[in-house]
Design an enzyme around this catalytic site. Structure first.
Site, PDB file in Angstrom:
ATOM      1  N   ARG A 107       0.864  -1.193   0.000  1.00  0.00           N
ATOM      2  CA  ARG A 107       0.000   0.000   0.000  1.00  0.00           C
ATOM      3  C   ARG A 107       0.888   1.226   0.000  1.00  0.00           C
ATOM      4  O   ARG A 107       1.779   1.352   0.846  1.00  0.00           O
ATOM      5  CB  ARG A 107      -0.916   0.044   1.225  1.00  0.00           C
ATOM      6  CG  ARG A 107      -1.510   1.432   1.439  1.00  0.00           C
ATOM      7  CD  ARG A 107      -2.577   1.532   2.488  1.00  0.00           C
ATOM      8  NE  ARG A 107      -3.797   0.901   2.048  1.00  0.00           N
ATOM      9  CZ  ARG A 107      -4.993   1.122   2.594  1.00  0.00           C
ATOM     10  NH1 ARG A 107      -5.116   1.965   3.590  1.00  0.00           N
ATOM     11  NH2 ARG A 107      -6.056   0.494   2.152  1.00  0.00           N
ATOM     12  N   HIS A 134      -7.440   0.695  -6.294  1.00  0.00           N
ATOM     13  CA  HIS A 134      -7.643  -0.034  -5.033  1.00  0.00           C
ATOM     14  C   HIS A 134      -8.394  -1.339  -5.379  1.00  0.00           C
ATOM     15  O   HIS A 134      -9.564  -1.505  -5.026  1.00  0.00           O
ATOM     16  CB  HIS A 134      -8.446   0.840  -4.067  1.00  0.00           C
ATOM     17  CG  HIS A 134      -8.421   0.386  -2.640  1.00  0.00           C
ATOM     18  ND1 HIS A 134      -7.650  -0.669  -2.192  1.00  0.00           N
ATOM     19  CD2 HIS A 134      -9.100   0.842  -1.543  1.00  0.00           C
ATOM     20  CE1 HIS A 134      -7.846  -0.825  -0.890  1.00  0.00           C
ATOM     21  NE2 HIS A 134      -8.718   0.063  -0.478  1.00  0.00           N
ATOM     22  N   GLN A 137     -10.438  -3.619  -2.871  1.00  0.00           N
ATOM     23  CA  GLN A 137     -11.664  -3.001  -2.366  1.00  0.00           C
ATOM     24  C   GLN A 137     -12.844  -3.296  -3.300  1.00  0.00           C
ATOM     25  O   GLN A 137     -13.961  -3.569  -2.848  1.00  0.00           O
ATOM     26  CB  GLN A 137     -11.458  -1.476  -2.249  1.00  0.00           C
ATOM     27  CG  GLN A 137     -12.684  -0.703  -1.815  1.00  0.00           C
ATOM     28  CD  GLN A 137     -13.072  -0.921  -0.352  1.00  0.00           C
ATOM     29  OE1 GLN A 137     -12.234  -0.828   0.521  1.00  0.00           O
ATOM     30  NE2 GLN A 137     -14.346  -1.219  -0.101  1.00  0.00           N
ATOM     31  N   ASP A 230     -16.774   8.390  -1.528  1.00  0.00           N
ATOM     32  CA  ASP A 230     -15.501   8.246  -0.814  1.00  0.00           C
ATOM     33  C   ASP A 230     -15.184   9.621  -0.233  1.00  0.00           C
ATOM     34  O   ASP A 230     -15.803  10.621  -0.618  1.00  0.00           O
ATOM     35  CB  ASP A 230     -14.422   7.797  -1.822  1.00  0.00           C
ATOM     36  CG  ASP A 230     -13.068   7.525  -1.181  1.00  0.00           C
ATOM     37  OD1 ASP A 230     -12.994   7.419   0.066  1.00  0.00           O
ATOM     38  OD2 ASP A 230     -12.074   7.418  -1.928  1.00  0.00           O
ATOM     39  N   CYS A 271     -16.139   2.963   0.788  1.00  0.00           N
ATOM     40  CA  CYS A 271     -15.005   2.088   1.111  1.00  0.00           C
ATOM     41  C   CYS A 271     -14.560   2.258   2.565  1.00  0.00           C
ATOM     42  O   CYS A 271     -13.950   1.346   3.127  1.00  0.00           O
ATOM     43  CB  CYS A 271     -13.845   2.358   0.165  1.00  0.00           C
ATOM     44  SG  CYS A 271     -13.361   4.094   0.115  1.00  0.00           S
ATOM     45  N   ARG A 317     -14.034  -7.300   2.928  1.00  0.00           N
ATOM     46  CA  ARG A 317     -12.611  -7.110   2.606  1.00  0.00           C
ATOM     47  C   ARG A 317     -11.835  -8.358   2.997  1.00  0.00           C
ATOM     48  O   ARG A 317     -10.910  -8.778   2.308  1.00  0.00           O
ATOM     49  CB  ARG A 317     -12.014  -5.902   3.350  1.00  0.00           C
ATOM     50  CG  ARG A 317     -12.628  -4.545   3.076  1.00  0.00           C
ATOM     51  CD  ARG A 317     -12.496  -4.115   1.631  1.00  0.00           C
ATOM     52  NE  ARG A 317     -11.147  -4.221   1.115  1.00  0.00           N
ATOM     53  CZ  ARG A 317     -10.110  -3.406   1.423  1.00  0.00           C
ATOM     54  NH1 ARG A 317     -10.308  -2.379   2.230  1.00  0.00           N
ATOM     55  NH2 ARG A 317      -8.909  -3.593   0.906  1.00  0.00           N
TER      56      ARG A 317
HETATM   57  N1  NVA Z   1      -9.558   7.347  -1.596  1.00  0.00           N
HETATM   58  C1  NVA Z   1      -9.243   6.916  -0.267  1.00  0.00           C
HETATM   59  C2  NVA Z   1      -9.532   5.464  -0.109  1.00  0.00           C
HETATM   60  C3  NVA Z   1      -9.319   4.919   1.271  1.00  0.00           C
HETATM   61  C4  NVA Z   1      -9.625   3.460   1.362  1.00  0.00           C
HETATM   62  C5  NVA Z   1      -7.779   7.182   0.010  1.00  0.00           C
HETATM   63  O1  NVA Z   1      -6.945   6.892  -0.856  1.00  0.00           O
HETATM   64  O2  NVA Z   1      -7.449   7.733   1.075  1.00  0.00           O
HETATM   65  N1   CP Z   2     -11.163   0.764   2.703  1.00  0.00           N
HETATM   66  C1   CP Z   2      -9.888   0.681   3.116  1.00  0.00           C
HETATM   67  O1   CP Z   2      -8.980   0.386   2.353  1.00  0.00           O
HETATM   68  O2   CP Z   2      -9.728   0.901   4.444  1.00  0.00           O
HETATM   69  P1   CP Z   2      -8.339   1.066   5.213  1.00  0.00           P
HETATM   70  O3   CP Z   2      -7.713   2.331   4.719  1.00  0.00           O
HETATM   71  O4   CP Z   2      -8.705   1.102   6.661  1.00  0.00           O
HETATM   72  O5   CP Z   2      -7.473  -0.124   4.888  1.00  0.00           O
END
Ligand code: NVA
Ligand code: CP
Length: 338
Positions: A107, A134, A137, A230, A271, A317
């Protein structure tokens, strides 16, 4: 041999419709097994490295619990206490980890980083979120939609808000691949990049998917099955952009009036994490600063309503990430009809 064995899972564009449906079927099976207490710890000799350059609750927990359920070991690597990036390049890290582990989860920031990891590591690399995509997800989202509506066919998913980042991009690709109806409902400058839209339109021509784009929230949500949103400023995006974004995105807030405009069958998905109330330090600061005590991208009323599937989605998830790990690590993996 299972055709997903040994593969990377970097973005949905790399997978066929059939392969994505295989992962959803496998997740459904693993979920049933877990609920029934049927052990599936068949990958006992395997280990996965989990690299998180950004924070996480769901993704990290899903990978760790999935690994344990599969009988595997997992090692969490936090860049602040490892050599990654500061003293060791991605290419070197990839080759070091490939000598000790059977898979890597990453990540972080640009998609090119996870692509480079995959290029240098001769073991499967799984994308746990980049700025661009992602993919794990989306599997959880689609499993949730299929559980609720019994099908993905002809489902209309409307994505509200910042559609040119990881969630908007990945949902558009996923809906195109699976022949769904996808509507981007956002200010024009937040539509996904034209190159990705063109790629998805070409996929849609094959799968029967319908892709639509509108700046009008009421028009966009008409006949929707799923209203998805989101947060308006993602991890890795400048905090200073909140002010301009709040002004641009407020017409796209998912509130009771918007759910009403969508019609009775529409459900709400996100998400997570979400700024739906003032119970977090950041949610409180933003809500108070911009004058939105009832939530930013979604109101607390919608978030907490029976039409909200967010916690089922979060649980999924686990089951979908487990399916990806099993599919890429178990040569004999197949879906059992339970
Ligand atoms: N768009 C958000 C998704 C979090 C799961 C981010 O990248 O922070
Ligand atoms: N939706 C998601 O990826 O959550 P986290 O950022 O908590 O992993």
């Amino acid at each position: 041999m299972n055709p997903l064995y040994g593969r990377d899972f970097l973005k949905l564009l790399d997978y066929t419709q059939e392969e994505l449906l295989f992962l959803l079927d496998l997740a459904e099976q693993l979920k049933k097994e877990k609920k029934a207490g049927v052990p599936h710890n068949t990958l006992g000799s395997k280990n996965i490295a989990l690299i998180f350059e950004k924070t996480s609750t769901r993704t990290r927990c899903a990978f760790e619990v999935a690994a344990r359920d599969l009988g595997m070991g997992s090692t969490y690597l936090d860049p602040t206490v490892s050599q990654i990036g500061k003293k060791e390049s991605i290419a070197d890290t990839a080759r070091v980890l490939a000598g000790m582990f059977d898979a890597i989860e990453y990540r972080g920031f640009g998609q090119e980083i996870v692509d480079e990891l995959a290029e240098y590591a001769d073991i499967p690399v799984i994308n746990g979120l980049t700025n661009d995509y992602h993919p794990t997800q989306i599997l959880a989202d689609f499993l949730t939609i299929r559980e609720h509506f019994g099908t993905l066919k002809n489902i209309k998913l409307v994505y509200m808000g910042d559609a040119c980042y990881n969630m908007g991009n990945s949902l558009m690709v996923g809906c195109a691949k699976l022949g769904m109806r996808f509507t981007v409902c956002a200010p024009r400058q937040f539509y996904p990049k034209q190159e990705l839209i063109d790629t998805c339109l070409a996929i849609a021509a094959e799968t029967g998917a319908v892709l639509e784009f509108t700046e009008d929230p009421v028009e966009g949500v008409k006949d929707a099955d799923v209203i998805y949103t989101d947060i308006w400023v993602s991890m890795g995006e400048p905090v200073e952009s909140w002010e301009t974004r709040v002004k641009l995105f407020i017409p796209y807030q998912v509130n009771a009036a918007l759910m009403e405009a969508a019609g009775e069958k529409a459900v709400f998905m996100h998400c997570l994490p979400s700024f739906h109330d003032l119970k977090t330090t950041m949610g409180k600061e933003l809500g108070e600063r911009y004058g939105f005590p009832d939530g930013l991208e979604v109101t607390d009323e919608v978030f907490e309503s029976p039409r909200s599937l967010v916690f089922q989605e979060a649980e999924n998830r686990l089951h979908t990430i487990k399916a990806v790990m099993k599919a890429v690590l178990d040569p004999d993996c197949e879906v059992k009809r339970l």
